[in-house]
Design a protein around this motif. Sequence first.
Motif, PDB file in Angstrom:
ATOM      1  N   ALA A   1       9.598  -0.159  -2.166  1.00 45.99           N
ATOM      2  CA  ALA A   1       8.523   0.831  -2.232  1.00 45.99           C
ATOM      3  C   ALA A   1       7.245   0.265  -1.612  1.00 45.99           C
ATOM      4  CB  ALA A   1       8.277   1.249  -3.678  1.00 45.99           C
ATOM      5  N   ALA A   2       7.000  -1.022  -1.801  1.00 44.15           N
ATOM      6  CA  ALA A   2       5.806  -1.649  -1.224  1.00 44.15           C
ATOM      7  C   ALA A   2       5.859  -1.614   0.296  1.00 44.15           C
ATOM      8  CB  ALA A   2       5.694  -3.093  -1.713  1.00 44.15           C
ATOM      9  N   ILE A   3       7.040  -1.831   0.850  1.00 41.23           N
ATOM     10  CA  ILE A   3       7.190  -1.769   2.307  1.00 41.23           C
ATOM     11  C   ILE A   3       6.893  -0.360   2.806  1.00 41.23           C
ATOM     12  CG2 ILE A   3       8.856  -1.967   4.193  1.00 41.23           C
ATOM     13  CD1 ILE A   3      10.244  -4.162   2.520  1.00 41.23           C
ATOM     14  N   LEU A   4       7.439   0.632   2.134  1.00 45.93           N
ATOM     15  CA  LEU A   4       7.175   2.017   2.534  1.00 45.93           C
ATOM     16  C   LEU A   4       5.706   2.388   2.354  1.00 45.93           C
ATOM     17  CD1 LEU A   4      10.288   4.036   1.301  1.00 45.93           C
ATOM     18  CD2 LEU A   4       9.579   3.583   3.642  1.00 45.93           C
ATOM     19  N   PHE A   5       5.050   1.798   1.368  1.00 48.94           N
ATOM     20  CA  PHE A   5       3.627   2.051   1.161  1.00 48.94           C
ATOM     21  C   PHE A   5       2.826   1.666   2.400  1.00 48.94           C
ATOM     22  CE2 PHE A   5      -0.574   0.672  -0.464  1.00 48.94           C
ATOM     23  CZ  PHE A   5      -0.969   1.828  -1.117  1.00 48.94           C
ATOM     24  N   THR A   6       3.163   0.537   3.009  1.00 50.42           N
ATOM     25  CA  THR A   6       2.442   0.136   4.215  1.00 50.42           C
ATOM     26  C   THR A   6       2.741   1.072   5.379  1.00 50.42           C
ATOM     27  OG1 THR A   6       4.188  -1.379   5.002  1.00 50.42           O
ATOM     28  CG2 THR A   6       2.539  -2.275   3.488  1.00 50.42           C
ATOM     29  N   VAL A   7       3.923   1.661   5.403  1.00 46.98           N
ATOM     30  CA  VAL A   7       4.265   2.616   6.461  1.00 46.98           C
ATOM     31  C   VAL A   7       3.495   3.916   6.276  1.00 46.98           C
ATOM     32  CG1 VAL A   7       6.124   3.981   7.472  1.00 46.98           C
ATOM     33  CG2 VAL A   7       6.553   1.609   6.811  1.00 46.98           C
ATOM     34  N   GLU A   8       3.516   4.456   5.054  1.00 41.31           N
ATOM     35  CA  GLU A   8       2.924   5.763   4.808  1.00 41.31           C
ATOM     36  C   GLU A   8       1.404   5.725   4.708  1.00 41.31           C
ATOM     37  OE1 GLU A   8       5.936   8.564   2.494  1.00 41.31           O
ATOM     38  OE2 GLU A   8       5.424   6.812   1.270  1.00 41.31           O
ATOM     39  N   VAL A   9       0.857   4.668   4.138  1.00 38.77           N
ATOM     40  CA  VAL A   9      -0.587   4.610   3.902  1.00 38.77           C
ATOM     41  C   VAL A   9      -1.312   3.847   5.009  1.00 38.77           C
ATOM     42  CG1 VAL A   9      -2.391   3.812   2.322  1.00 38.77           C
ATOM     43  CG2 VAL A   9      -0.305   4.844   1.418  1.00 38.77           C
ATOM     44  N   PHE A  10      -0.747   2.736   5.463  1.00 38.22           N
ATOM     45  CA  PHE A  10      -1.420   1.910   6.460  1.00 38.22           C
ATOM     46  C   PHE A  10      -0.934   2.143   7.885  1.00 38.22           C
ATOM     47  CE2 PHE A  10      -1.630  -1.029   2.643  1.00 38.22           C
ATOM     48  CZ  PHE A  10      -2.916  -0.640   2.316  1.00 38.22           C
ATOM     49  N   GLY A  11       0.130   2.917   8.043  1.00 38.66           N
ATOM     50  CA  GLY A  11       0.613   3.222   9.381  1.00 38.66           C
ATOM     51  C   GLY A  11       1.358   2.092  10.055  1.00 38.66           C
ATOM     52  N   VAL A  12       1.904   1.156   9.283  1.00 39.87           N
ATOM     53  CA  VAL A  12       2.694   0.082   9.869  1.00 39.87           C
ATOM     54  C   VAL A  12       3.984   0.678  10.432  1.00 39.87           C
ATOM     55  CG1 VAL A  12       3.950  -2.063   9.406  1.00 39.87           C
ATOM     56  CG2 VAL A  12       1.742  -1.641   8.317  1.00 39.87           C
ATOM     57  N   ARG A  13       4.294   0.323  11.667  1.00 37.09           N
ATOM     58  CA  ARG A  13       5.458   0.912  12.326  1.00 37.09           C
ATOM     59  C   ARG A  13       6.754   0.268  11.843  1.00 37.09           C
ATOM     60  NH1 ARG A  13       3.412   1.348  18.647  1.00 37.09           N
ATOM     61  NH2 ARG A  13       1.699   2.832  18.250  1.00 37.09           N
ATOM     62  N   LEU A  14       7.780   1.090  11.790  1.00 42.63           N
ATOM     63  CA  LEU A  14       9.094   0.635  11.354  1.00 42.63           C
ATOM     64  C   LEU A  14      10.117   1.016  12.427  1.00 42.63           C
ATOM     65  CD1 LEU A  14      10.705  -0.525   8.910  1.00 42.63           C
ATOM     66  CD2 LEU A  14      11.037   1.820   8.163  1.00 42.63           C
ATOM     67  N   PRO A  15      10.835   0.063  13.042  1.00 42.63           N
ATOM     68  CA  PRO A  15      10.716  -1.396  12.841  1.00 42.63           C
ATOM     69  C   PRO A  15       9.631  -1.981  13.747  1.00 42.63           C
ATOM     70  CG  PRO A  15      12.510  -0.940  14.328  1.00 42.63           C
ATOM     71  CD  PRO A  15      11.942   0.412  13.931  1.00 42.63           C
TER      72      PRO A  15
ATOM     73  N   GLY B   1       1.075  13.940  -4.389  1.00 44.81           N
ATOM     74  CA  GLY B   1       0.007  14.891  -4.114  1.00 44.81           C
ATOM     75  C   GLY B   1      -1.360  14.255  -4.034  1.00 44.81           C
ATOM     76  N   ILE B   2      -1.530  13.079  -4.635  1.00 45.76           N
ATOM     77  CA  ILE B   2      -2.833  12.407  -4.636  1.00 45.76           C
ATOM     78  C   ILE B   2      -2.964  11.417  -3.482  1.00 45.76           C
ATOM     79  CG2 ILE B   2      -4.326  10.820  -5.922  1.00 45.76           C
ATOM     80  CD1 ILE B   2      -3.258  12.103  -8.493  1.00 45.76           C
ATOM     81  N   VAL B   3      -1.959  10.564  -3.279  1.00 44.14           N
ATOM     82  CA  VAL B   3      -2.079   9.501  -2.268  1.00 44.14           C
ATOM     83  C   VAL B   3      -1.336   9.836  -0.984  1.00 44.14           C
ATOM     84  CG1 VAL B   3      -2.359   7.778  -4.071  1.00 44.14           C
ATOM     85  CG2 VAL B   3      -0.098   8.142  -3.089  1.00 44.14           C
ATOM     86  N   HIS B   4      -0.613  10.951  -0.937  1.00 44.39           N
ATOM     87  CA  HIS B   4       0.092  11.412   0.263  1.00 44.39           C
ATOM     88  C   HIS B   4       1.080  10.368   0.774  1.00 44.39           C
ATOM     89  CE1 HIS B   4      -3.142  14.672   1.352  1.00 44.39           C
ATOM     90  NE2 HIS B   4      -2.646  14.790   0.127  1.00 44.39           N
ATOM     91  N   ALA B   5       1.861   9.846  -0.149  1.00 42.32           N
ATOM     92  CA  ALA B   5       2.901   8.881   0.194  1.00 42.32           C
ATOM     93  C   ALA B   5       4.163   9.250  -0.587  1.00 42.32           C
ATOM     94  CB  ALA B   5       2.450   7.465  -0.128  1.00 42.32           C
ATOM     95  N   PRO B   6       4.867  10.314  -0.188  1.00 42.81           N
ATOM     96  CA  PRO B   6       5.975  10.821  -1.003  1.00 42.81           C
ATOM     97  C   PRO B   6       7.156   9.860  -1.127  1.00 42.81           C
ATOM     98  CG  PRO B   6       5.872  11.959   1.124  1.00 42.81           C
ATOM     99  CD  PRO B   6       4.618  11.152   1.003  1.00 42.81           C
ATOM    100  N   LEU B   7       7.505   9.161  -0.053  1.00 41.53           N
ATOM    101  CA  LEU B   7       8.640   8.243  -0.139  1.00 41.53           C
ATOM    102  C   LEU B   7       8.310   7.051  -1.041  1.00 41.53           C
ATOM    103  CD1 LEU B   7       9.832   8.250   3.587  1.00 41.53           C
ATOM    104  CD2 LEU B   7      10.632   9.658   1.671  1.00 41.53           C
ATOM    105  N   THR B   8       7.068   6.578  -0.940  1.00 43.75           N
ATOM    106  CA  THR B   8       6.631   5.514  -1.837  1.00 43.75           C
ATOM    107  C   THR B   8       6.705   5.971  -3.288  1.00 43.75           C
ATOM    108  OG1 THR B   8       5.132   4.635  -0.154  1.00 43.75           O
ATOM    109  CG2 THR B   8       4.715   3.992  -2.432  1.00 43.75           C
ATOM    110  N   ALA B   9       6.239   7.189  -3.555  1.00 45.23           N
ATOM    111  CA  ALA B   9       6.243   7.712  -4.920  1.00 45.23           C
ATOM    112  C   ALA B   9       7.659   7.776  -5.478  1.00 45.23           C
ATOM    113  CB  ALA B   9       5.604   9.101  -4.945  1.00 45.23           C
ATOM    114  N   VAL B  10       8.598   8.232  -4.666  1.00 48.77           N
ATOM    115  CA  VAL B  10       9.992   8.349  -5.112  1.00 48.77           C
ATOM    116  C   VAL B  10      10.564   6.983  -5.463  1.00 48.77           C
ATOM    117  CG1 VAL B  10      12.328   8.946  -4.380  1.00 48.77           C
ATOM    118  CG2 VAL B  10      10.436  10.493  -3.865  1.00 48.77           C
TER     119      VAL B  10
END
Length: 415
Positions: A159-173, A356-365
């Motif tokens: 989830a932490a990895i996805l957080f950087t993708v959804e919130v910080f825009g880190v590209r994967l891969p 709905g608050i942080v706009h990171a649905p995959l992280t939330a899941v």
Amino acid sequence: MLAAALVLGAATAVGVWLFKQTVYLIATGGWGWVDPAGPLWMRWPLLVVPVAGGLLVGLILHWTRSPEEPGHGVTEVIEAVKLDAEDMPYHRIGVKAPVAALSLGSGASLGPEDPAVEIGGSVGALAGARLGWSHDRVQDLVATGAAAGISAAFHAPLAAILFTVEVFGVRLPSPRMAWVAAGSLAAWTAMRVMAPDLVFRIPEQDRLTLWSLLFGVLLGVVAGAVGALLVRTMYAIQHAFLGWRSIPRWAKPGIGGVALGLVGLWLPQVLGIGYETIQGVVDGDRHGLLLLTTLLVAKLGLMALSFGSGFLGGFFAPAFFGGAVMGAMFGLGVEILVPGDPVTFAVVGMAALLAGIVHAPLTAVLLVAAVSDNYAVVPLLLLASLIAYSVSVRLVGASAYTYPLVHPPDAHPRP
């Protein structure tokens, strides 16, 4: 770089553990020992501690000349990862982390997770500056430290990895993702040694049915609307306090503390982080609809007021609290119509409101699944979270982290 990511992840975990221990000690010594069922005159710490804590928070920020500005600490980390990591004010974490611990320990209705992101990001920026690394490498360290903070706070490296993708825009891969993954894994490993218990323990849920999926859609819509309203309300209150020139800066968190204390006298569940109440809801403790509604309005209202008046803290814990209570309310209504377990919707509400608050649905899941070690309801979590995210984006256009970037303070007239 890989070795640096591993060391940074472990160091961040130690910092997050110390931060959480500080919050716990302040809370238990200040108001956590009070019997909520005792006579009113014996519950005086529930009023006094938030007020005193708020005044102390304001005085420390005033004495250290910390800037009074709109936004949230994670917003600074986002700017560092996306724009200029060298400009990240990492030196402030020496003040902000203790003040955030004091805020949460004295009863602010916020959470410890976003300060964990700031701790990791600041340690990464500091390490990059001391090592003299390039701009891109410092950005890698900031993103790695931020992910390590989430991983340590929740025992959730993926989830932490996805957080950087959804919130910080880190590209994967990408090469940066390898460092982020290494730091997250190191933080998770270190935290499992220091604090092996899961954040929550959620019982196995009933098998999903078509009805639960249909009602999950409705819950996602409601959570998205509530999340959007909450984001607007938090920043409206913050802008109002920033524009309140007749009140000295150091007194503003104390005003928020008065509200916290007055509500906490009657509803101590809404003070502080609130993990115990969340655990009770997902354990299936039966609360009446009136109490659940009161807890929901009080917790989210005090979350917005705590943030707006100047307390420091994060959005994850109050989102989980509000989502669990809202989902339990929703589940009680569904139970009248069709057979089912209200606890399922309490779990789904946690992920949906956070999305709905942080706009990171995959992280939330993944966070809700990881902190509970329960993946049986992931399809329903994903459905509700994606809908909540879509509704919130439609209504507010920015997350709780990016709202001050999309809507700068000059766009808001001050009273």
